[in-house]
Design a protein around this motif. Sequence first.
Motif, PDB file in Angstrom:
ATOM      1  N   ARG A  51       0.818  -1.225   0.000  1.00 40.87           N
ATOM      2  CA  ARG A  51       0.000   0.000   0.000  1.00 40.87           C
ATOM      3  C   ARG A  51       0.843   1.263   0.000  1.00 40.87           C
ATOM      4  N   PHE A  52       2.105   1.147  -0.389  1.00 42.94           N
ATOM      5  CA  PHE A  52       3.031   2.272  -0.324  1.00 42.94           C
ATOM      6  C   PHE A  52       3.611   2.618  -1.693  1.00 42.94           C
ATOM      7  N   HIS A  53       3.885   3.896  -1.848  1.00 42.33           N
ATOM      8  CA  HIS A  53       4.516   4.417  -3.064  1.00 42.33           C
ATOM      9  C   HIS A  53       5.754   5.194  -2.634  1.00 42.33           C
ATOM     10  N   PHE A  54       6.901   4.830  -3.211  1.00 40.44           N
ATOM     11  CA  PHE A  54       8.113   5.611  -2.971  1.00 40.44           C
ATOM     12  C   PHE A  54       8.047   6.842  -3.865  1.00 40.44           C
ATOM     13  N   LYS A  55       8.349   8.008  -3.325  1.00 40.42           N
ATOM     14  CA  LYS A  55       8.280   9.253  -4.097  1.00 40.42           C
ATOM     15  C   LYS A  55       9.318   9.304  -5.192  1.00 40.42           C
ATOM     16  N   LYS A  56      10.368   8.499  -5.068  1.00 45.86           N
ATOM     17  CA  LYS A  56      11.335   8.285  -6.136  1.00 45.86           C
ATOM     18  C   LYS A  56      11.616   6.784  -6.131  1.00 45.86           C
ATOM     19  N   PRO A  57      11.948   6.214  -7.260  1.00 40.87           N
ATOM     20  CA  PRO A  57      12.220   4.772  -7.273  1.00 40.87           C
ATOM     21  C   PRO A  57      13.437   4.430  -6.406  1.00 40.87           C
ATOM     22  N   PHE A  58      13.349   3.324  -5.716  1.00 44.16           N
ATOM     23  CA  PHE A  58      14.468   2.824  -4.934  1.00 44.16           C
ATOM     24  C   PHE A  58      14.923   1.502  -5.525  1.00 44.16           C
ATOM     25  N   TYR A  59      16.226   1.314  -5.543  1.00 48.81           N
ATOM     26  CA  TYR A  59      16.800   0.075  -6.053  1.00 48.81           C
ATOM     27  C   TYR A  59      17.202  -0.793  -4.869  1.00 48.81           C
ATOM     28  N   PHE A  60      16.648  -1.983  -4.831  1.00 51.09           N
ATOM     29  CA  PHE A  60      16.928  -2.926  -3.766  1.00 51.09           C
ATOM     30  C   PHE A  60      17.900  -3.981  -4.263  1.00 51.09           C
ATOM     31  N   ILE A  61      18.946  -4.181  -3.492  1.00 51.36           N
ATOM     32  CA  ILE A  61      19.923  -5.221  -3.785  1.00 51.36           C
ATOM     33  C   ILE A  61      19.251  -6.568  -3.537  1.00 51.36           C
ATOM     34  N   ILE A  62      19.502  -7.511  -4.406  1.00 52.22           N
ATOM     35  CA  ILE A  62      19.001  -8.872  -4.221  1.00 52.22           C
ATOM     36  C   ILE A  62      20.204  -9.768  -3.974  1.00 52.22           C
ATOM     37  N   GLU A  63      20.198 -10.422  -2.834  1.00 55.01           N
ATOM     38  CA  GLU A  63      21.252 -11.397  -2.576  1.00 55.01           C
ATOM     39  C   GLU A  63      20.625 -12.780  -2.556  1.00 55.01           C
ATOM     40  N   GLN A  64      21.071 -13.616  -3.451  1.00 56.95           N
ATOM     41  CA  GLN A  64      20.568 -14.982  -3.551  1.00 56.95           C
ATOM     42  C   GLN A  64      21.248 -15.848  -2.498  1.00 56.95           C
ATOM     43  N   LEU A  65      20.455 -16.538  -1.707  1.00 54.18           N
ATOM     44  CA  LEU A  65      20.958 -17.463  -0.709  1.00 54.18           C
ATOM     45  C   LEU A  65      20.539 -18.883  -1.100  1.00 54.18           C
ATOM     46  N   ASP A  66      21.068 -19.856  -0.415  1.00 55.07           N
ATOM     47  CA  ASP A  66      20.703 -21.244  -0.719  1.00 55.07           C
ATOM     48  C   ASP A  66      19.211 -21.499  -0.526  1.00 55.07           C
TER      49      ASP A  66
END
Length: 108
Positions: free
Chosen positions: A29-44
Amino acid sequence: MTNAKFYYPQCVNYSSKSIDPVKIEHIGRFHFKKPFYFIIEQLDDGMILSNKESDLIAFGKTLESAKINLAAELEMVWDEIAMEDDSVMDEVACSRKRWLLDNVEKCD
């Protein structure tokens, strides 16, 4: 005091298992006022989404489940910090509240 490591966004070890960041503009239900880039770390056993500036982190077995957990994390932070009265919070929490109000909108 021991040198215990807490699992928090700034402590995520971005290893060679990290993949390209994902751009998130809306989550739950949230909107970031500017896009944010989230790091994705793949785990087992799944993956972690994290963003240092927003101080948000979430785990999920899949990207979609991590996004669902990220929305739940943001909902909790919003209710506990952004909607709290400044007079009952310390300086760190007030700073976090200002960041949330400046960068996030709740869309009902």
